[in-house]
Design a protein around this motif. Sequence first.
Motif, mmCIF file in Angstrom:
data_model
loop_
_atom_site.group_PDB
_atom_site.id
_atom_site.type_symbol
_atom_site.label_atom_id
_atom_site.label_comp_id
_atom_site.label_asym_id
_atom_site.label_seq_id
_atom_site.Cartn_x
_atom_site.Cartn_y
_atom_site.Cartn_z
ATOM 1 N N GLU A 249 0.833 -1.198 0.000
ATOM 2 C CA GLU A 249 0.000 0.000 0.000
ATOM 3 C C GLU A 249 0.875 1.259 0.000
ATOM 4 N N ARG A 250 2.021 1.181 0.643
ATOM 5 C CA ARG A 250 2.937 2.336 0.646
ATOM 6 C C ARG A 250 3.401 2.650 -0.767
ATOM 7 N N ARG A 251 3.756 1.617 -1.513
ATOM 8 C CA ARG A 251 4.175 1.815 -2.895
ATOM 9 C C ARG A 251 2.994 2.303 -3.729
ATOM 10 N N ARG A 252 1.807 1.786 -3.472
ATOM 11 C CA ARG A 252 0.595 2.259 -4.156
ATOM 12 C C ARG A 252 0.450 3.764 -4.028
ATOM 13 N N ASP A 253 0.593 4.263 -2.798
ATOM 14 C CA ASP A 253 0.382 5.676 -2.541
ATOM 15 C C ASP A 253 1.473 6.533 -3.167
ATOM 16 N N SER A 254 2.726 6.084 -3.084
ATOM 17 C CA SER A 254 3.817 6.877 -3.660
ATOM 18 C C SER A 254 3.724 6.917 -5.177
ATOM 19 N N LEU A 255 3.303 5.813 -5.777
ATOM 20 C CA LEU A 255 3.172 5.776 -7.226
ATOM 21 C C LEU A 255 1.993 6.637 -7.686
ATOM 22 N N ALA A 256 0.899 6.596 -6.933
ATOM 23 C CA ALA A 256 -0.246 7.450 -7.271
ATOM 24 C C ALA A 256 0.141 8.922 -7.211
ATOM 25 N N ARG A 270 -7.262 7.893 -15.327
ATOM 26 C CA ARG A 270 -7.427 6.532 -15.850
ATOM 27 C C ARG A 270 -6.715 5.490 -14.984
ATOM 28 N N PHE A 271 -5.848 5.929 -14.101
ATOM 29 C CA PHE A 271 -5.059 5.002 -13.287
ATOM 30 C C PHE A 271 -5.824 4.593 -12.030
ATOM 31 N N TRP A 272 -5.774 3.284 -11.740
ATOM 32 C CA TRP A 272 -6.330 2.708 -10.517
ATOM 33 C C TRP A 272 -5.247 1.845 -9.893
ATOM 34 N N CYS A 273 -4.812 2.209 -8.695
ATOM 35 C CA CYS A 273 -3.664 1.554 -8.066
ATOM 36 C C CYS A 273 -4.088 0.823 -6.788
ATOM 37 N N ALA A 274 -3.529 -0.368 -6.595
ATOM 38 C CA ALA A 274 -3.832 -1.157 -5.389
ATOM 39 C C ALA A 274 -2.611 -1.957 -4.986
ATOM 40 N N GLY A 275 -2.498 -2.235 -3.691
ATOM 41 C CA GLY A 275 -1.463 -3.133 -3.205
ATOM 42 C C GLY A 275 -1.830 -4.574 -3.490
ATOM 43 N N GLU A 276 -0.831 -5.436 -3.567
ATOM 44 C CA GLU A 276 -1.087 -6.822 -3.968
ATOM 45 C C GLU A 276 -1.946 -7.588 -2.960
ATOM 46 N N THR A 277 -2.000 -7.156 -1.711
ATOM 47 C CA THR A 277 -2.827 -7.856 -0.738
ATOM 48 C C THR A 277 -4.304 -7.772 -1.102
ATOM 49 N N LEU A 278 -4.705 -6.728 -1.837
ATOM 50 C CA LEU A 278 -6.102 -6.566 -2.184
ATOM 51 C C LEU A 278 -6.580 -7.663 -3.123
ATOM 52 N N ILE A 279 -5.684 -8.160 -3.991
ATOM 53 C CA ILE A 279 -6.113 -9.180 -4.949
ATOM 54 C C ILE A 279 -5.963 -10.595 -4.389
ATOM 55 N N ALA A 280 -5.649 -10.710 -3.113
ATOM 56 C CA ALA A 280 -5.574 -12.040 -2.503
ATOM 57 C C ALA A 280 -6.970 -12.633 -2.317
ATOM 58 N N THR A 281 -7.983 -11.783 -2.287
ATOM 59 C CA THR A 281 -9.370 -12.225 -2.111
ATOM 60 C C THR A 281 -10.172 -11.867 -3.349
ATOM 61 N N PRO A 282 -10.900 -12.823 -3.939
ATOM 62 C CA PRO A 282 -11.680 -12.523 -5.140
ATOM 63 C C PRO A 282 -12.722 -11.439 -4.890
ATOM 64 N N GLY A 283 -12.993 -10.661 -5.931
ATOM 65 C CA GLY A 283 -14.030 -9.634 -5.839
ATOM 66 C C GLY A 283 -13.529 -8.282 -6.292
ATOM 67 N N LEU A 284 -14.188 -7.720 -7.293
ATOM 68 C CA LEU A 284 -13.807 -6.403 -7.798
ATOM 69 C C LEU A 284 -14.519 -5.280 -7.063
ATOM 70 N N ASP A 285 -15.284 -5.644 -6.032
ATOM 71 C CA ASP A 285 -16.023 -4.642 -5.268
ATOM 72 C C ASP A 285 -15.365 -4.321 -3.933
ATOM 73 N N THR A 286 -14.123 -4.761 -3.747
ATOM 74 C CA THR A 286 -13.408 -4.488 -2.498
ATOM 75 C C THR A 286 -12.795 -3.095 -2.533
ATOM 76 N N VAL A 287 -13.024 -2.326 -1.501
ATOM 77 C CA VAL A 287 -12.459 -0.975 -1.411
ATOM 78 C C VAL A 287 -10.969 -1.078 -1.104
ATOM 79 N N GLY A 288 -10.148 -0.333 -1.828
ATOM 80 C CA GLY A 288 -8.706 -0.359 -1.609
ATOM 81 C C GLY A 288 -7.925 0.190 -2.793
ATOM 82 N N TRP A 289 -8.651 0.664 -3.807
ATOM 83 C CA TRP A 289 -8.019 1.219 -5.002
ATOM 84 C C TRP A 289 -7.882 2.733 -4.867
#
Length: 302
Positions: A249-256, A270-289
């Motif tokens: 998430e730290r890298r997500r924020d610095s890159l954003a 157009r950019f949507w950034c997330a940390g890799e932990t967010l994709i550990a659980t299926p679902g595109l409706d998870t808040v974290g982008w």
Amino acid sequence: MTAASGNPGGKEPRRQRFARRPAPVTLTPQKVALLRQIADYGLATVVQLAKLVGPSEKSVRRHLRELYDSGLTDLIAIPRAALAAPGEVNDARLLYGSAPNIACLKRAGQKALIAAGYPDTPAPLPPYGPRNWAFVAHALAIRDVRLWLELSARYVSGQTLETWKCGGAAAIDLERVRAPQKLYPDAWFTYRVGEQILVGLLEVDRGTERGNTRWQEKLTGYHALFESGRLAAVTGYRNARIIVVTSSERRRDSLATFIQQHADPTLASRFWCAGETLIATPGLDTVGWRQPGQQMLRALLK
């Protein structure tokens, strides 16, 4: 029964990881499913295959052993350090232990699948091993995103991963005379949500490169893409989101923040950034982008 000499207790010696015991194999539906998944992904870990094919990591490991012994698949031999997370402690602990088993298809496996009725089976990847393993961690991270999309689609009616282009197949010719002439996202995909289509241009950032030169080049390339109109010619759609999955998430924020500062507002949105932990659980409706310039985290799909 008397134990064999030099083998106390009569136990079978532990098998060496990369030593084959050549033996014919019966291609059961489970083994065919595993072979097809390995062929489609190019390379995959036991964990990934267990989530895709099932029923368990233990079962997958046993079937993979038989496919390996029969010469239909191979194991990529890499050191444990090759898959270390960017923030992992850089000390002697990385010298010990094994990297997870990573399976890839062999030519014999491709031929077996073709003979089993799958004529479009792709050719195996070039061989990878200790001398050229640097790309493997990045390649597996890209496939983790594909896995997340596929599992997300399984659990929600009306959602489907319709298109996935990865590696060289994802390259986009910008049809320009001046540089950049091509854009190389890690992958691009189309994902159906009912009557809507999400087009994603994927960038996986593991935080292993120093500086931001590479990202400045990417911003230039994406700016050229959306100016050129080539997106519709390549994907069939005029709009797309640039999906960035980072190592933390730290890298997500610095890159954003970097994107906000160095891209025009239209491109940055157009950019949507997330940390890799967010994709550990299926679902595109998870808040974290995170979108550049936005403080509130969002879900990729509302």
